[in-house]
Write an enzyme that holds these catalytic residues in place. Structure first.
Site, PDB file in Angstrom:
ATOM      1  N   ASP A 111       0.869  -1.159   0.000  1.00 29.82           N
ATOM      2  CA  ASP A 111       0.000   0.000   0.000  1.00 29.82           C
ATOM      3  C   ASP A 111       0.914   1.219   0.000  1.00 29.82           C
ATOM      4  OD1 ASP A 111      -2.253   1.605   0.408  1.00 29.82           O
ATOM      5  OD2 ASP A 111      -1.853   1.649   2.550  1.00 29.82           O
ATOM      6  N   LYS A 112       0.400   2.362  -0.314  1.00 32.24           N
ATOM      7  CA  LYS A 112       1.266   3.526  -0.312  1.00 32.24           C
ATOM      8  C   LYS A 112       1.107   4.347   0.960  1.00 32.24           C
ATOM      9  CE  LYS A 112       0.564   7.277  -2.684  1.00 32.24           C
ATOM     10  NZ  LYS A 112       0.825   8.267  -1.654  1.00 32.24           N
TER      11      LYS A 112
ATOM     12  N   LYS B  65      -7.134  -4.727  -5.288  1.00 28.75           N
ATOM     13  CA  LYS B  65      -5.857  -5.054  -4.679  1.00 28.75           C
ATOM     14  C   LYS B  65      -5.769  -6.552  -4.428  1.00 28.75           C
ATOM     15  CE  LYS B  65      -4.944  -0.742  -2.190  1.00 28.75           C
ATOM     16  NZ  LYS B  65      -4.667  -0.160  -0.880  1.00 28.75           N
TER      17      LYS B  65
ATOM     18  N   THR C 119      -2.262   1.394  -4.848  1.00 26.98           N
ATOM     19  CA  THR C 119      -2.704   2.509  -4.039  1.00 26.98           C
ATOM     20  C   THR C 119      -4.021   3.059  -4.571  1.00 26.98           C
ATOM     21  OG1 THR C 119      -2.174   4.744  -3.342  1.00 26.98           O
ATOM     22  CG2 THR C 119      -1.253   4.026  -5.424  1.00 26.98           C
ATOM     23  N   GLY C 120      -4.711   3.690  -3.694  1.00 27.26           N
ATOM     24  CA  GLY C 120      -5.949   4.323  -4.100  1.00 27.26           C
ATOM     25  C   GLY C 120      -5.733   5.745  -4.572  1.00 27.26           C
ATOM     26  N   ASP C 121      -4.496   6.193  -4.469  1.00 28.23           N
ATOM     27  CA  ASP C 121      -4.198   7.572  -4.828  1.00 28.23           C
ATOM     28  C   ASP C 121      -4.291   7.796  -6.325  1.00 28.23           C
ATOM     29  OD1 ASP C 121      -3.895   9.172  -2.717  1.00 28.23           O
ATOM     30  OD2 ASP C 121      -1.783   8.699  -2.388  1.00 28.23           O
TER      31      ASP C 121
ATOM     32  N   ARG D   1      -0.541  15.490  -1.849  1.00 24.71           N
ATOM     33  CA  ARG D   1      -1.947  15.070  -1.912  1.00 24.71           C
ATOM     34  C   ARG D   1      -2.772  16.320  -2.121  1.00 24.71           C
ATOM     35  NH1 ARG D   1      -2.565  10.159   1.169  1.00 24.71           N
ATOM     36  NH2 ARG D   1      -4.660  10.702   1.822  1.00 24.71           N
TER      37      ARG D   1
ATOM     38  N   ASN E 289      -8.418  -0.762   4.079  1.00 29.29           N
ATOM     39  CA  ASN E 289      -8.547  -1.075   2.664  1.00 29.29           C
ATOM     40  C   ASN E 289      -7.518  -2.088   2.196  1.00 29.29           C
ATOM     41  OD1 ASN E 289      -6.505   0.703   3.062  1.00 29.29           O
ATOM     42  ND2 ASN E 289      -6.798   1.791   1.147  1.00 29.29           N
TER      43      ASN E 289
END
Lengths: 336, 1536
Positions: free
Chosen positions: B447-448, B1031, B909-911, B829, B1054
């Site tokens: 994950d990030k 993921k 990642t969700g970013d 972000r 997550n």
């Protein structure tokens, strides 16, 4: 469990997070070394796996000497053993008289078991009621057999007599019956049942089926009769391999320099009782002296010499290899 | 879920008393359903009531006595609060434990074998003795289980005997009771800092708003406070809550494990029903905070509480090694069967040869005198042989492995490098049986946020109304923190925090003392718990670090804020409307208001943590219902709303809510408000107009006399806190938050109180949150929305380009978008802030639907979601913020090292893509010399085409590199240690970036193979915008298709699914709660500790266990073969020359300790080497230590050794008078020596423990043998080994035979090992040799390696020119060169806003060798410079530029870009650095970028210009060096 153990954390404060895994193993508690203030692990050599250690590295260069050393040790030993074995001058000193049997499977699983040590130790109850292991040589029509079992039943019962031929007259050679069994066997493991008279003691027992006479008539010597008859004791110590020899008699060395059995003609008188044709067996009589390493057997000496030579050879091979490849590792072996 | 439906329906039918809308038949139907579902709900009523009439059996009742009884035959069993995690009772232990142990197949097998011994025809051993090892192993396991169970019992006991206050009917007051005595229906009173003993429905709180704050750290690890609400009807009680008067009945769900859900309703005596939500429920295990005292009724107790239902305990996984081992165990079984069959046939023949009639003397007949037929004898013998040879199946292997693993876990736990000072946490192994899997990992999925980064959000910069405020001072400040961090990593915390922490701590302990005085019995357990809690409170990061708090404002913006505030003040004084403000200032004002209030941050004062800051103006109007409020707005239209009790507007996510119950009545209180505000303004000291130098929150004094700076913000996400702190830096500080109002302290204006109408919580689908407030100055209804720019930009008010205002707005939007892109490029972000003004009509309209949604009991969440979407439209963009999420310490190094170790690292990642890519660069996941393949597809088809194209490209690329590789293979000396690096140096480095949508297509069954074959070729893969499900799908795909060992690491909820799917799941016990940790197999505090965990512990565990397993097989095979050879000499009768005691205890006693010690402590390579030479990890990945052929090699060796160990004694004692068991003892001794010496050869590290263990084993054998052989002269049939050993030990032949046999047996292995170590040493052996170097030498050595290597490469490229060295440090130059239009291999482009089409963007950044030389030089910059000076001096421009650039370029390679920022902001490098940075960012945009930013889009012209400028600039410089030019030509040839 985990949440629950977290809750416990709250309570006892100290054990820390490893209780999260505590549900599974005892290590949780074993590990929880950290005090209540910090869970920082102890900085000890053991826990940090930094114990002082010797780290041998097996490369030609490092191992080479070991091979030579082993070779150099083994070859002399081998020669020594070999020479000792070959130097056994027969018929000098005590001469041991063996009988040998081949193809006789004294190590057969059921055969080995078929005995009652308590009975042989003179236990009265076992005498009257032998162990089940002795089946089917346990009772002879409800009379307990003494000694019971297949081993006893199959006891070697040929008689060997040795005569020295003096011309045509055979002069009997004194064969000692005693001293052929282990001391501990004779004195500890094997005992006659208590009683004044062996005949009375063994009353109410049957002889083993194959025996011509009962156990109390094995010898006339009280000290060598019954269960403590040494021939019997020797027989009861089952051989490891199907071809074996067993000590039968002892010919004591005579005084002085003379060989115990001088060169000459001898007569061996065999009372043939023991059948071996059922198993294609052979009977042998062996006369031998023994050294510190037992009877004559060149094998061990040869083995030592061979292994020693191989080690030496390996050493040489490694030397060559070290020469060829070693340079590369030199850089690693030698600091800087 | 069925149940949910039922519960919901029930609520619809009854909770909402208006079943009016329902038609009659429907109603009947529902009632029927209700009856059927009756048992699916739980009914709780007060225990203080007298037992109800016989009709209702399901109620737990408390009688007048203290005895509790439960009605017989009750339909529902209500668990009491006793915690019982133990598995056994005294009575049930034996049967239950045995039952559990027999679940193991191995145990059953061994017991069966042991039972065989009781069959007379088979009896190979004394039956009792044969049972011994099995019993021993069962006993060991049982004792272990017992101990565990006992410690569980102890902890249960402790928890069960904690105290709490329970209302007692007799004494009419709360009395102390143990936790375990709490029953469902009891009234429990809890005070601040107490732990909640059961799931309790909140009925009363000392808080005037009926709130209760709880901390759920025990449950989910989140340290921020959550609010809970008193059940609404009880809020209105005037008098103190009296349990005696509680007559209502609560009906709720059956116990379930869903922490985020609670449904039910309460039926009052008057028949009125009200719904209950999770906001009313206090969960067991949480802690009461900030609330003096609460009272509630127990709903679920003990094991029915949600906390305990959520407990799933540790997981059992089978490791790869164990799977492999089980295969070999099966082989062993096969070998055993073959051996037994062979023996059986042999025995049959043996019996047969003697014929029928004449039986030999030694053939013992059956007890009835008959002889077995050969066939029958063979059959019996088969079974006997199985018993005799059973040792071949390693009975103790499983136990040994378990012991070894527990010890390994112990050592991993003890590693101080896996301990994190900051959080006082160390690694947790939650799965005990997969330690060795750590040494075999091939893929890491990470994950990030929170995993690679700290999840500490720092406000970096912002843009308001299209103007960027770069916050340079702030950047410097952050850089300073970073420096300080890296310098004094372990140093004490900064002064400010220290004192602050101290104050909290001391306060807490004061509190503790107070508590213990009041309830004495609490001292024992409670005080300790509280003390600990206090320390956690002070340590945990719910309260941000100074780095996050102290934000240096941008002077320009600060001035504007002040100006704006001044204007506002003037306007208010002059009673003008706010519209006179310039649009920009208005935007700024709104921007800061939004930053301050558009969140769910709770304010606390540190010196009074129990009270939330109470700055409430008592403005509550007496009327509190929603209807009232609505009526005030639109009296005509909205009169008949539902009077549902549901008033919580909490929609989704975990947002706090507000209640409609306590709306401010502005009409009635406006005057008061103004007055108060006026007073406040007067009392506040004059603000320095020119407030540059003034510390933001300097001398502000609030009413309470609190220093404003001491207010603490507790936010649910660190982003929120960062924004609030940022606003505070501009003197817009949040000073109080209540469910219905937010107070903000503003410069000049003083305190403003916004009436909070709604909070639409954040959720991951909407990706935004909003607050609806009434503005106190304008009295308008405003919506402030904050969210991800990707969604926000689409929600903006479409502005016509006709009027100037619209044009202006459009320009602002495009500018903002550009800045957002810039921020993303910087790895920040981004969040967009927007505003919307609602007219009263609009609001009322929306409110109606919203209320309907709120009050609906079905699909409530869905409806609320829809409602939120309806509101968040046509927004007016205010600005955007960039928040920096710092990388964790050591992340780039760790990633580089892990990658060197041959691990493929995928970041999921969700970013958003830009942010993710830039973080990836920052943490060295992507390298600048890498080609990046970006996959963005709009549809399945394009995705397929894309993949095809990429694959083709990659394939061609690879075939090229094959040639290069073969050229480059000149290995001399130590290069053999580094073949991986040399191969990566020549093969193209590919990075794959894929977004969530494309990933969804790529994961389709038809495409997954292509995707995988592409992805596996890439050095790193980055999946952005991926959902938790994706993921886990990616992990599953790799795991199943590539049959690879996967590790997933993450910190948040997550990541849970991914962690669970992977072979090894690692949780970061960080700030995002404990869910990831709960799901994980291992939990580490920091990402960088993964390095040690995998490279060192993983490798060790793997190699230890692999060696131990192999050794085990060897040992058993060797021992058993001895017995087998003997069968040839005993007529295959199943006889054994080895005494059965030795036979049975050989494995268990004599030869077990050394192998355990070696299995636990052996270190094939020291830790430092494993870390410095990560390539060594590959041995585990390739299963080098335990390959299938090794099993067979070991078997062959075992056969050889057993032959030697059998036949040397055989030949030595052939035709002698040796007896069976003396001979057997000799062989046993030889076997023991051989086996232990064999282990000695395999042992790499000898500590005193190893020596002791080996010595002990041999000694133990002799002692046991001597004792055994002298203990009894008649026992132990059949061997009766009396005095055997004693006699043997007096015989020199015994020693001679033993020595020669052992040496001869081990000679080949020893020779082979030596030969192999010399002629073709493995990596590990070389690594071990490296360990001989002193650390200094080692570094030197490493340097030479790293320096020699690239040089050689360069020579190979025949770039022999003297300037070749200088070409190294310029990957950036090449990339900017590569970004020249002519070279750009963009196949398809996309427009930014419009439809995305397929894009492949693959750019070779620089030649690999350059990267290599860069690597080689970066540690020794002096050398680089030296070589630069040697370079061509003809072109002065080129030279000077290179000279200046080289340090920079090496800096670029350092982990953090921010360092570069710092660098460039220093005056010395100012000009250059700026250009450089720009070029860098432009390069980045270009690299990935041309994918996202279309050529013809409205992309910022400035940026473009800049880009061109800088790249041109570099182009020129680059041309200065000839070698570079040549390399650029090289580049061209490798293009698509």
């Amino acid at each position: 469990m985990a949440i629950n153990y977290n809750a416990k954390d709250e309570v006892d404060g100290g054990h820390g997070s490893n209780l999260v895994m505590g549900g599974h193993s005892g290590t949780g508690n074993a590990i929880g070394g950290g005090g209540p203030k910090s869970r920082r692990p102890d900085n000890t050599a053991f826990k940090q796996q930094r114990l002082p250690a010797w780290q041998p590295i097996l490369t030609a260069g490092t191992v080479l000497p070991a091979f030579f050393v082993v070779g150099l040790i083994f070859i002399p030993i081998g020669i020594g053993v070999f020479v000792t074995s070959n130097n056994i001058r027969e018929f000098e000193g005590h001469v041991f008289m063996y009988y040998g049997l081949s193809n006789f499977y004294q190590n057969h699983r059921r055969y080995v078991k078929s005995r009652d040590d308590s009975q042989l130790n003179g236990d009265i109850t076992a005498l009257r009621n032998p162990s089940k292991e002795c089946e089917p040589y346990r009772r002879d029509e409800d009379i307990p057999i003494a000694p019971c079992g297949a081993i006893a039943n199959s006891m070697f019962n040929d008689t060997l007599e040795l005569f020295q031929m003096n011309g045509t007259t055979p002069i009997p050679i004194a064969l000692h019956k005693k001293g052929i069994a282990w001391w501990t066997d004779k004195n500890v493991k094997f005992r006659n049942p208590p009683g004044e008279n062996l005949t009375e003691t063994f009353a109410g027992t049957a002889k083993p089926r194959n025996w011509p006479k009962p156990v109390y008539m094995l010898d006339k010597d009280e000290e060598n009769n019954g269960f403590i008859n040494e021939d019997f004791i020797v027989w009861m110590r089952t051989a490891a391999l199907p071809t074996f020899r067993k000590l039968y008699r002892l010919i004591e060395r005579k005084n002085g320099l003379h060989p115990t059995l001088p060169v000459g003609q001898y007569l061996l008188k065999i009372t043939y009782n023991y059948p071996v044709h059922t198993f294609d067996g052979r009977k042998r009589m062996i006369l031998s002296t023994i050294s510190w390493m037992g009877g004559k057997n060149p094998f061990l000496g040869i083995a030592y010499i061979t292994v020693g030579s191989i080690c030496f050879l390996f050493g040489v091979v490694l030397l060559v290899i070290h020469h060829k490849y070693g340079n590369r590792n030199n850089s690693a072996d030698i600091p800087n | 879920m069925e149940r949910d439906g039922g519960a919901k329906r029930k609520e619809t039918a009854s909770g909402e008393e208006g079943a009016q809308g329902l038609e009659e038949p429907k109603r009947h139907q529902q009632q029927r359903r209700r009856r059927r579902r009756e048992s699916k709900t739980r009914t709780v009523r007060s225990n203080l009531l007298p037992p109800p009439g016989g009709g209702e059996p399901e109620v737990a009742v408390k009688g007048t006595s203290h005895r509790w009884r439960r009605n017989q035959g009750s339909s529902q069993y209500l668990a009491d609060n006793r915690l019982k995690t133990t598995k056994y009772t005294v009575l049930s232990f034996l049967p239950k434990n045995l039952f559990e142990q027999f679940h193991r197949l191995a145990n059953v097998y061994f017991v069966l074998i042991a039972l065989f011994n009781f069959v007379p025809v088979l009896n190979a051993f004394q039956p009792e003795l044969a049972l011994a090892p099995v019993l021993f192993i069962l006993a060991v396991t049982a004792i272990k289980d017992l101990w565990e169970d006992y410690s569980r019992h102890r902890s249960d006991h402790e928890i069960n005997h904690m105290d709490c206050l329970v209302y007692c009917r007799d004494e009419k007051k709360y009395v102390n009771r143990y936790w375990k005595e709490v029953r469902v229906g009891d009234f429990v009173q809890l005070r601040c800092n107490e732990i909640i003993p059961a799931d309790i429905l909140l009925l009363s709180s000392s808080d005037p708003d009926g709130l209760c704050h709880i901390e759920t750290a025990n449950l989910d690890g989140e340290t921020n406070l959550k609010q809970r609400q008193v059940v609404r009807e009880f809020l209105e009680l005037d008098a103190e809550f009296n349990p005696m008067k509680f007559t209502s009945v609560i009906e709720c769900e059956k116990p379930n494990n869903d922490l985020s859900r609670f449904r039910g309703y309460i039926i009052h005596e008057n028949g009125k029903k009200a719904a209950l939500y999770k906001e009313n429920l206090l969960l067991r295990g949480c802690t009461i905070r900030n609330t003096e005292e609460i009272t509630g009724i127990v709903i679920y107790a003990g094991h029915e509480t949600k906390a305990l239902l959520n407990n799933s305990g540790p997981r059992y996984k089978r490791s790869k090694l164990e799977r492999q081992m089980n295969m070999d165990v099966l082989w062993c079984v096969l070998i055993l069967v073959v051996m037994c069959l062979f023996s059986a046939i042999g025995h049959g023949l043996w019996v047969w040869q003697y014929g029928e009639r004449k039986k030999p003397l030694f053939d013992v007949p059956e007890s009835d005198g008959s002889y077995l037929s050969p066939v029958l004898a063979a059959v019996y013998l088969f079974l006997t042989m199985i018993i005799v040879l059973q040792v071949l199946i390693p009975i103790s292997l499983y136990v040994s492995i378990e012991i070894v693993k527990i010890c390994q876990v112990f050592f991993i736990h003890q590693d101080k490098e896996l301990y994190d000072e900051e959080t006082d946490s160390k690694l947790q192994c939650r799965a005990l049986n997969i330690t060795e899997d750590l040494g075999q990992i091939q893929y890491i999925f990470s994950d990030k946020t929170g995993t690679l980064t700290e999840n500490k959000m720092v406000f970096r910069r912002c843009t308001v109304s299209g103007i960027e405020y770069s916050h340079d001072a702030n950047a410097r400040r952050i850089a300073m923190y970073q420096e300080a961090d890296s310098e004094e990593d372990e140093a004490a915390p900064k002064g400010g925090t220290l004192s602050q922490r101290g104050s909290i701590g001391s306060h807490q302990s004061v509190k503790v003392v107070h508590r213990t005085q009041s309830t004495k019995s609490h001292r024992r357990t409670g005080s300790r718990a509280e003390a600990k809690r206090a320390s956690i409170l002070s340590k945990h990061t719910a309260f941000s670090s100074p780095m996050e708090k102290d934000i240096t404002p941008d002077p320009k913006l600060f001035e504007k804020v002040n100006e704006c505030a001044r204007c506002l003040e003037i306007m208010r004084n002059e009673e003008k409307s706010l519209t006179h403000l310039t649009p920009e200032l208005a935007d700024i004002f709104d921007f800061f208001i939004a930053l301050t209030i558009c969140n769910t941050v709770v304010v606390t004062a540190p010196n009074q943590p129990r009270h939330k800051v109470r700055v409430r103006f008592e403005l509550k109007s007496p009327v509190k219902t929603i209807e009232d409020f609505i009526r005030r707005f639109t009296p005509s239209r909205l009169t008949s709303g539902s009077n549902s009790g549901s008033s919580s507007s909490l929609s989704t996510g975990k947002s706090t809510h507000k209640t409609g119950s306590s709306f401010l009545s502005t009409l009635s209180t406006e005057n008061t408000l103004l007055k108060l505000e006026a007073r406040l303004t007067r009392s506040s000291p004059k603000m320095n107009n020119n407030g540059y130098g003034v510390q933001p929150a300097g001398g502000w004094t609030t009413e309470n006399g609190l220093k404003e700076g001491e207010l603490r913000y507790e936010a649910e996400s660190p982003d929120e806190a960062a924004l609030v702190y940022a606003a505070r830096a501009y003197n817009c500080s949040l000073v109080g938050r209540l469910p219905d109002q937010v107070s903000v302290e503003l410069p000049h204006l003083g305190r403003l109180t916004f009436e909070l109408l709604h909070t639409l919580g954040f959720d991951s689908i909407r990706k935004r949150m909003s607050v609806v407030i009434r503005h106190p100055l304008t009295d308008e209804i405003n919506v402030y929305t904050k969210g991800a720019d990707s969604v926000m930009m689409d929600l903006l008010l479409p502005c016509s380009s006709d009027d100037s205002r619209g044009k202006h707005q459009k320009k602002i939007q495009s500018k903002t978008q550009n800045y957002l892109n810039l921020y993303a490029v910087d790895g920040l972000r981004t969040l967009c802030i927007a505003k919307k003004v609602l007219s009263k009509e609009e609001y009322a309209c929306w409110l109606q639907s919203h209320l309907e949604a709120e009050s609906s009991l079905e699909n409530r969440d869905e409806l609320l979601f829809q409602s939120a979407i309806r509101l968040e439209t046509n927004l007016h963009l205010l600005g955007a913020t960039g928040i920096e999420d710092r990388l964790q310490d050591g992340v780039p190094e760790t990633i580089a090292n892990l990658r060197q170790a041959g691990l493929q690292i995928w970041v999921l990642t969700g970013d958003k893509q830009e942010t993710a890519v830039n973080i990836a660069y920052a943490c060295k996941l992507l390298d600048h010399d890498e080609e990046i393949i970006t996959l963005n597809a709009e549809s399945q088809e394009t995705c397929a085409a894309l993949l095809e194209q990429c694959l083709y490209y990659v394939e061609s690329k690879f075939s090229n590199s094959e040639v290069e590789k073969s050229l480059g293979k000149v290995n001399i000396g130590f290069t053999s240690l580094y073949p991986p690096s040399s191969s990566t140096a020549t093969s193209p480095n590919l990075g794959l970036v894929i977004d969530g949508r494309t990933l969804a297509y790529a994961l389709d069954r038809t495409l997954e193979d292509k995707f995988l074959s592409l992805a596996r070729r890439c050095r790193s893969v980055l999946c952005c915008r991926s959902t938790p499900l994706q993921k886990s799908m990616v992990v599953k795909l790799v795991r199943n298709k590539l049959k690879a060992m996967t590790l997933a690491i993450g910190d948040g909820a997550n990541d849970v699914s991914m962690i669970q799917v992977a072979d090894v799941g690692v949780g970061i016990s960080g700030q995002e709660g404990m869910q990831a940790v709960m799901a994980s197999d291992f939990a580490v505090p920091r990402f960088r500790q993964l390095e040690k965990l995998l490279l060192v512990h993983g490798h060790w565990c793997y190699s230890r266990l692999a060696n131990m397993v192999l050794y085990f097989f060897y040992k058993n095979a060797m021992f058993v073969a001895l017995l087998f050879w003997f069968q040839f000499y005993c007529g295959f009768s199943g006889s054994s020359m080895i005494d059965q005691w030795y036979l049975i205890f050989f494995n268990l006693l004599f030869s077990s300790l050394p192998q355990l010690i070696t299995g636990v402590l052996d270190k094939d390579v020291p830790a430092e080497i494993l870390v410095t030479v990560p390539q060594l990890y590959k041995s585990g990945q390739n299963m080098e230590e335990y390959q299938p052929h090794m099993f067979w090699m070991n078997m062959i060796d075992a056969v050889y050794q057993s032959l030697v160990c059998f036949f040397i004694p055989y030949l030595t004692y052939h035709d002698s008078d040796v007896d069976l068991f003396s001979w057997g003892t000799i062989i046993t001794t030889i076997a023991l020596f051989t086996i232990i010496l064999h282990l000695g050869i395999e042992t790499k590290t000898w500590t005193w423990l190893h020596w002791t263990a080996c010595g002990f084993s041999i000694l133990l054998f002799f002692i046991v043998a001597l004792v055994y052989n002298s203990s009894c002269s008649t026992c132990f049939p059949p061997s009766n080994p009396y005095w055997t050993m004693q006699r043997l030990m007096g015989d020199p032949m015994f020693y001679l035979t033993s020595i020669i046999s052992s040496v001869a047996a081990l000679l080949p292995r020893f020779f082979y090992r030596t030969l192999q170590g010399t002629v073709f040493p493995t990596q590990l052996q070389l690594g071990r040799q490296l360990a001989r170097w002193t650390p200094k030498d080692l570094n030197l050595h490493k340097d030479t390696i790293s320096q020699q290597h690239p040089t050689r490469e360069q020579e190979l490229q025949s770039s022999a020119s003297k300037s070749s060295d200088t070409s190294g440090p310029y990957p950036q130059d090449h990339s900017s060169l590569a970004s020249q239009p002519g070279h750009q291999p963009v196949s398809v482009t996309e427009s930014q806003t419009g439809h995305r089409t397929a894009i492949v963007n693959a750019q070779p950044m620089a030649h690999d060798a350059m990267m290599d030389s860069l690597k080689g030089h970066s540690p020794v910059p002096q050398r680089t410079e030296g070589s630069v000076q040697e370079g061509p001096s003809g072109d002065s421009e080129g030279e000077s530029s290179t000279r200046e650039a080289s340090p920079l370029s090496s800096v670029l390679d350092l982990p953090d870009f921010s360092l570069l920022n710092w660098f460039s902001s220093t005056p010395l490098f100012n000009g250059f650095g700026r250009a450089f940075r720009l070029s860098q960012s432009s390069l980045q945009t270009d690299m990935l970028g041309s994918t996202f930013l279309s050529v013809g889009s409205q992309l910022d012209q400035d940026l473009k210009g800049l880009k061109r400028e800088t790249s041109d600039c570099f182009q020129e410089k680059v041309k200065g060096t000839a070698a570079v030019c040549r390399n650029s030509e090289n580049l061209e040839t490798t293009f698509l």
